[in-house]
Scaffold this motif. Structure first.
Motif, short mmCIF file in Angstrom:
data_model
loop_
_atom_site.label_atom_id
_atom_site.label_comp_id
_atom_site.label_asym_id
_atom_site.label_seq_id
_atom_site.Cartn_x
_atom_site.Cartn_y
_atom_site.Cartn_z
N LEU A 301 -41.96 -21.92 -82.85
CA LEU A 301 -42.18 -20.77 -81.82
C LEU A 301 -41.58 -21.13 -80.51
CD1 LEU A 301 -43.84 -18.28 -80.90
CD2 LEU A 301 -45.53 -19.73 -80.16
N ARG A 303 -41.19 -19.38 -77.13
CA ARG A 303 -41.57 -18.31 -76.45
C ARG A 303 -40.40 -18.29 -75.30
NH1 ARG A 303 -47.02 -21.53 -76.83
NH2 ARG A 303 -48.50 -20.36 -77.53
N GLU A 305 -40.27 -15.69 -73.15
CA GLU A 305 -40.73 -14.76 -72.12
C GLU A 305 -40.48 -15.58 -70.73
OE1 GLU A 305 -42.28 -14.47 -74.66
OE2 GLU A 305 -44.28 -15.87 -74.51
N ARG A 339 -39.04 -16.17 -80.68
CA ARG A 339 -39.92 -15.03 -80.72
C ARG A 339 -39.38 -13.99 -79.59
NH1 ARG A 339 -45.97 -15.58 -78.88
NH2 ARG A 339 -45.00 -15.87 -77.13
N ASP A 342 -42.53 -11.41 -75.45
CA ASP A 342 -44.05 -11.24 -75.42
C ASP A 342 -44.55 -11.27 -73.96
OD1 ASP A 342 -46.64 -10.97 -76.10
OD2 ASP A 342 -46.76 -12.79 -77.02
N LYS A 347 -49.28 -12.25 -69.35
CA LYS A 347 -48.21 -12.77 -68.86
C LYS A 347 -47.17 -11.56 -68.30
CE LYS A 347 -47.44 -14.42 -73.07
NZ LYS A 347 -47.04 -15.35 -74.12
N ARG A 365 -47.76 -4.46 -74.32
CA ARG A 365 -47.56 -5.86 -74.31
C ARG A 365 -46.66 -6.06 -75.60
NH1 ARG A 365 -51.45 -10.88 -76.26
NH2 ARG A 365 -50.00 -12.03 -76.14
N MET A 436 -45.59 -11.73 -86.55
CA MET A 436 -46.75 -12.65 -86.08
C MET A 436 -47.90 -11.82 -86.43
SD MET A 436 -46.06 -14.36 -82.47
CE MET A 436 -47.44 -15.52 -82.90
N GLU A 438 -51.43 -11.37 -85.57
CA GLU A 438 -52.24 -11.65 -84.38
C GLU A 438 -53.32 -10.65 -83.89
OE1 GLU A 438 -49.96 -13.52 -81.39
OE2 GLU A 438 -48.51 -12.08 -81.35
N GLY A 459 -50.64 -15.91 -85.34
CA GLY A 459 -50.99 -16.66 -83.91
C GLY A 459 -52.26 -16.44 -83.79
N THR A 460 -53.08 -17.61 -83.80
CA THR A 460 -54.48 -17.49 -83.98
C THR A 460 -55.04 -17.51 -82.42
OG1 THR A 460 -54.29 -19.93 -83.75
CG2 THR A 460 -54.92 -19.05 -85.91
N ASN A 461 -54.13 -17.82 -81.39
CA ASN A 461 -54.70 -17.67 -80.19
C ASN A 461 -54.95 -16.16 -79.74
OD1 ASN A 461 -53.61 -20.23 -79.90
ND2 ASN A 461 -52.06 -19.72 -78.65
N ASP A 462 -54.10 -15.26 -80.26
CA ASP A 462 -54.54 -13.87 -80.05
C ASP A 462 -55.48 -13.20 -81.40
OD1 ASP A 462 -53.49 -12.72 -77.85
OD2 ASP A 462 -51.43 -13.48 -78.44
N ARG A 472 -58.86 -14.45 -74.24
CA ARG A 472 -58.67 -15.89 -74.42
C ARG A 472 -58.57 -16.66 -72.97
NH1 ARG A 472 -52.53 -15.38 -76.79
NH2 ARG A 472 -52.12 -17.36 -75.77
N CYS A 509 -48.64 -20.68 -85.85
CA CYS A 509 -48.19 -21.13 -84.52
C CYS A 509 -49.09 -21.08 -83.41
CB CYS A 509 -46.74 -20.62 -84.21
SG CYS A 509 -46.92 -18.99 -84.06
N GLY A 510 -50.29 -20.82 -83.63
CA GLY A 510 -51.44 -20.60 -82.63
C GLY A 510 -52.10 -22.06 -82.49
C1 PEP Z 1 -50.85 -16.99 -80.51
O1 PEP Z 1 -51.25 -16.05 -79.92
O2 PEP Z 1 -51.45 -17.48 -81.11
C2 PEP Z 1 -49.43 -17.41 -80.03
C3 PEP Z 1 -48.98 -18.45 -80.55
O3 PEP Z 1 -48.86 -16.59 -79.19
P1 PEP Z 1 -49.22 -16.98 -77.59
O4 PEP Z 1 -50.00 -17.92 -77.35
O5 PEP Z 1 -47.74 -16.94 -77.00
O6 PEP Z 1 -49.92 -15.38 -77.32
#
Ligand code: PEP
Ligand code: MG
Length: 591
Positions: A301, A303, A305, A339, A342, A347, A365, A436, A438, A459-462, A472, A509-510
């Motif tokens: 990943l 990023r 941006e 990627r 984003d 952000k 977004r 992704m 997410e 993307g587990t974060n999202d 988050r 990739c989260g």
């Molecule tokens: C996610 O959402 O898990 C991810 C890897 O992307 P970002 O943290 O950049 O939103």
């Protein structure tokens, strides 16, 4: 700040891990902090402007000198280049000259006024990365100020003793001069994790704690200090007992690091011979070297941006191409997953002064923004396709929530290729395309999306944010942000099953991918690739090597019977606790 007998513990932010013990060496900038204001007569104004320009030129020459001497492998050069560009930036250079002329004041005062205004502007920015970029502007201004006031330059390269640097702030230029044989680590009053100085500390692999606020007002030259970069604290005048304790911890940490990094470059192969790619996530091109050092099998990943922040315009195609090409060439033949932009959500860009959304996480977004701004998107797509002629590139589209978006994104990629063809520019359209996963709608539509892509990257974060309805970035609900929630595990399994059925690859990739105690589960689900913060790579590889994938598959069946994140965690602990690191227990204590 807490005081135990004579020893003092100062809490800060961990910028680079590791422990060092030694004498403090203060890096003071005399003459830069105290500045006087005085009037300049109209006839002398042009001389005052000349004096300012001469100070800028001197700063420029100094930076160029440092750039020339910087060892290439450190590759901090582009940070210094940012500083070179900032010297002549309109916001700083132009406004200082205007202020001298309009207010009839001395150059030092004009610089001080302009900087304090700029600081305020940066403070109103929501994005933490951007906020921290204000440190670059302040460092550049400090340099000009030093040359205006004639104060002596801090000469870090000339330090003769083995010391720990204590400073209000260290500029990237100063950090680049650190001689690893002399400087054991550093601590600063200012700065955050994402500051450039922190990034350099990590690539130099020396312990660093930043954001201490009161280090310079408390610590004197030659004071004995302990820097604990693992937990972000500094201990001043440690007691005999603390000293002994930390000497042991230092040895333990170094041994642990040596063990896990010794084999980090070897592949991550399970006991029953299943190989997984363990990749790194990067935000800035200079992180590539740390990633390779930690044994990353590629970039899972990138990023992109971060290249759009901290400026008032959009980067053009050529500028983007240069940056991507550098990364792709260094990584070759390892894959680089670029990627696409984003932005927004948490952000927001600086150059959208009227941008305001009530609900940014659900707003314009990532891919939604790009499809609405075709020119911005097209510049990036062309840059990626051009960079793809220099190595192994994959493209990844973020926040896909409908089939329409992936179809449109692919159509625009084709258009970008056609336009490059027409312009006669070399490009490579034969690259893997990924979506992704997410957003819950993408999980449900995975079978349809899979027809249009070569891989999924979860993307587990999202995915956790959007599935469990948890912001988050909101610390009030942080305790509910649970990767092990059964709803999340079922979604991961569903997406992986679809990917297998449709014969496409499945990556993650989260942050979930970089946590050792999640690995048995992720192997059981059948992930082909995990991507994470580069520093986590050695430990994750170590865990993979000690597992049997066949066992993790039956383990997954048991996991799927659990009804809470807590019981899932307990199950992992009971089954795999002995091979997972200590961290698991501290994670458990947080639950
Ligand atoms: C996610 O959402 O898990 C991810 C890897 O992307 P970002 O943290 O950049 O939103
Ligand atoms: Mg995301």
């Amino acid at each position: 700040m807490k005081s135990i007998a004579e020893e003092i513990i100062i809490k800060g932010i961990s910028a680079s891990p590791g422990i060092c013990i030694g004498k403090a060496y203060r890096v003071d900038r005399e003459g830069v902090e105290i500045v006087e204001k005085y009037k300049i007569q109209a006839k002398d104004l042009s001389n005052e402007v000349k004096r300012f320009k001469a100070a800028v030129k001197k700063s420029r020459d100094e930076l160029l000198g440092i750039l020339e001497k910087s060892p290439e492998e450190l590759q901090h050069a582009h940070i210094l280049e940012t500083h070179l560009a900032l010297l002549k930036d309109k916001m700083l250079y132009g406004r200082c000259i205007e202020t001298i002329k309009q207010e009839n004041i001395n150059a030092e005062w004009a610089l001080k006024t302009v900087i304090s205004n700029l600081r305020e502007v940066f403070q109103t920015m929501i994005d933490p990365y951007l906020k921290e970029r204000s440190a670059d502007v302040v460092q550049v201004a400090d340099n000009i100020m030093r040359n205006l006031t004639g104060a002596k330059q801090v000469n870090i390269a000339a330090i003769k003793k083995r010391v720990i640097l204590v400073a209000q702030d260290l500029s990237p230029a100063e950090t680049c001069q650190i001689n690893l044989e002399r400087v054991k680590g550093f601590i600063t009053d200012r700065g955050g994790k994402a500051s450039h100085t922190g990034i350099i500390a990590r690539s130099l692999e020396i312990p660093a704690v930043v954001g201490l606020k009161e280090a310079t007002s408390t610590i004197r030259n030659d004071d004995l200090i302990i820097v604990d970069g693992n937990s972000g604290i500094v201990i001043l005048r440690p007691t005999e007992n603390t000293l002994l304790q930390y000497e042991e911890r230092k040895i333990d940490y170094e041994e642990y690091k040596a063990v896990i990094t010794r084999d980090s470059k070897a592949p991550a192969e399970s006991l029953d011979g299943v190989r997984l790619s363990v990749m790194g996530n990067i935000e800035l091109p200079e992180e590539v070297f740390a990633l390779l050092n930690y044994g990353g099998d590629g970039i899972g990943l990138y990023r992109t941006e971060f290249q759009y922040f901290n400026r008032t315009d959009f980067p053009g195609e050529d500028e983007l191409f240069d940056k991507y090409k550098d990364v792709v060439e260094v990584m070759h033949p390892k894959p680089v997953t670029i990627r696409t932009l984003d932005i927004n959500g948490d952000k927001a860009l600086t150059n959208q002064f009227n941008y305001e959304e009530t609900n940014p996480a659900l707003g314009l977004r990532a891919i939604r923004y790009c499809l609405k701004k075709p020119q911005v998107f097209k510049d990036q797509l062309r840059a990626i396709l051009r960079a793809a002629t220099f190595g192994n590139v994959r493209i990844l589209f973020p926040m896909i929530s409908t089939y329409f978006e992936i179809r449109e994104a692919t159509r625009m990629l084709d258009q970008a290729a056609e336009s490059l063809e027409k312009n006669g520019l070399p490009y490579n359209r034969d690259i893997e395309i990924g979506a992704m996963i997410e957003v819950p709608s993408a999980v449900i539509m995975a079978d349809v999306l899979a027809e249009n892509v070569d891989f999924f990257s979860i993307g587990t974060n999202d995915l956790i944010q959007y599935s469990l309805a948890i912001d988050r970035g909101n610390e009030q609900v942080a305790h509910l942000f649970q990767p092990l929630d059964p709803a999340i595990i079922r979604m991961l399994k569903h997406v992986a099953d679809v990917a297998r059925e449709k014969e496409i690859k499945i990556f993650m990739c989260g942050e979930m991918a970089g946590t050792p105690h999640h690995v048995p589960l992720l192997l059981g689900i059948g992930m082909d690739e995990l991507s994470m913060n580069p520093q986590s790579i050695p430990d994750i590889k170590r865990v993979i090597r000690s597992l049997n994938v066949a066992d993790t598959r039956s383990f997954l069946k048991e996991v799927l019977t659990q009804t809470t994140a807590k019981s899932t965690f307990e199950l992992i602990k009971a089954t795999y606790g002995s091979i997972l690191s200590e961290q698991m227990y501290s994670e458990g204590r947080k639950k």
